[in-house]
Motif scaffolding. Structure first.
Motif: not given
Length: 195
Positions: A61-90
């Motif tokens: 999606a970033a390739k087609n956006l005028d502001d590709p850096e806006s996708m960083l927050s999307v990646i960060e949100m996915a990473t945070i959810n993954e960290q929550i799931s990792d903690s639940a797994y632990e």
């Protein structure tokens, strides 16, 4: 843009999954249930898949956006959810590694009012073919379904029109989990050994 719609769907699923995982992980420790802990393990794998999918979609999606850096927050949100799931797994891993939790941990968890359970619907259950609206589980037996596992698919916060099928695994919270087991025609381990 197609990628953005897919990202939105993935992030919603990740949020629902990570929330469910925390509930299941704590319950696995409270009831020393390997079955529930293993469910957390399977969900953690699903979160990992979704995280990778979101990152790939965000890069596309970033390739087609005028502001590709806006996708960083999307990646960060996915990473945070993954960290929550990792903690639940632990948390669930405590049960899978057969580590005896300190009594204070069980005391804290037993002070939580809502019990969570995983109940399989067996042949002959009166639940089969009924919608949640017809069953009125919260008012009749005091449980609320937070998810239904049907095959390899999860239905989160099922709607009142959702119909229960044989083989469904109901993930429910409330005081009537034992009653739900009866209605699901689920036998105890002792009963299964006698057959």
């Amino acid at each position: 843009m197609k990628e953005l719609e897919e990202i939105k769907d993935c992030l919603i699923e990740m949020k629902n999954l990570s929330s469910l995982m925390v509930d299941l992980a704590l319950s696995s420790v409270m009831y020393n249930s390997e079955e529930i802990a293993e469910e957390v393990y399977l969900l953690e794998e699903k979160i990992d898949e979704l995280t990778l999918k979101v990152k790939k979609l965000a890069l596309r999606a970033a390739k087609n956006l005028d502001d590709p850096e806006s996708m960083l927050s999307v990646i960060e949100m996915a990473t945070i959810n993954e960290q929550i799931s990792d903690s639940a797994y632990e948390i669930a891993d405590i049960v899978l590694r057969d580590v005896e939790p300190h009594p204070i941990i069980r005391k804290i968890m037993h002070d939580v009012e809502e019990e969570i359970g995983r109940v399989k619907v067996h042949a002959g259950s009166i639940l089969i073919g009924q919608t949640l609206k017809q069953l009125k589980l919260p008012s009749k037996i005091g449980v609320r379904l937070i998810a239904i596992k049907r095959g390899n698919r999860y239905i989160y916060n099922p709607s009142s029109d959702e119909t229960i099928k044989e083989g469904d695994v109901l993930i429910a919270v409330g005081a009537g989990i034992d009653k739900l087991r009866e209605l699901s025609n689920e036998k105890s381990e002792e009963e299964e050994e006698l057959e």
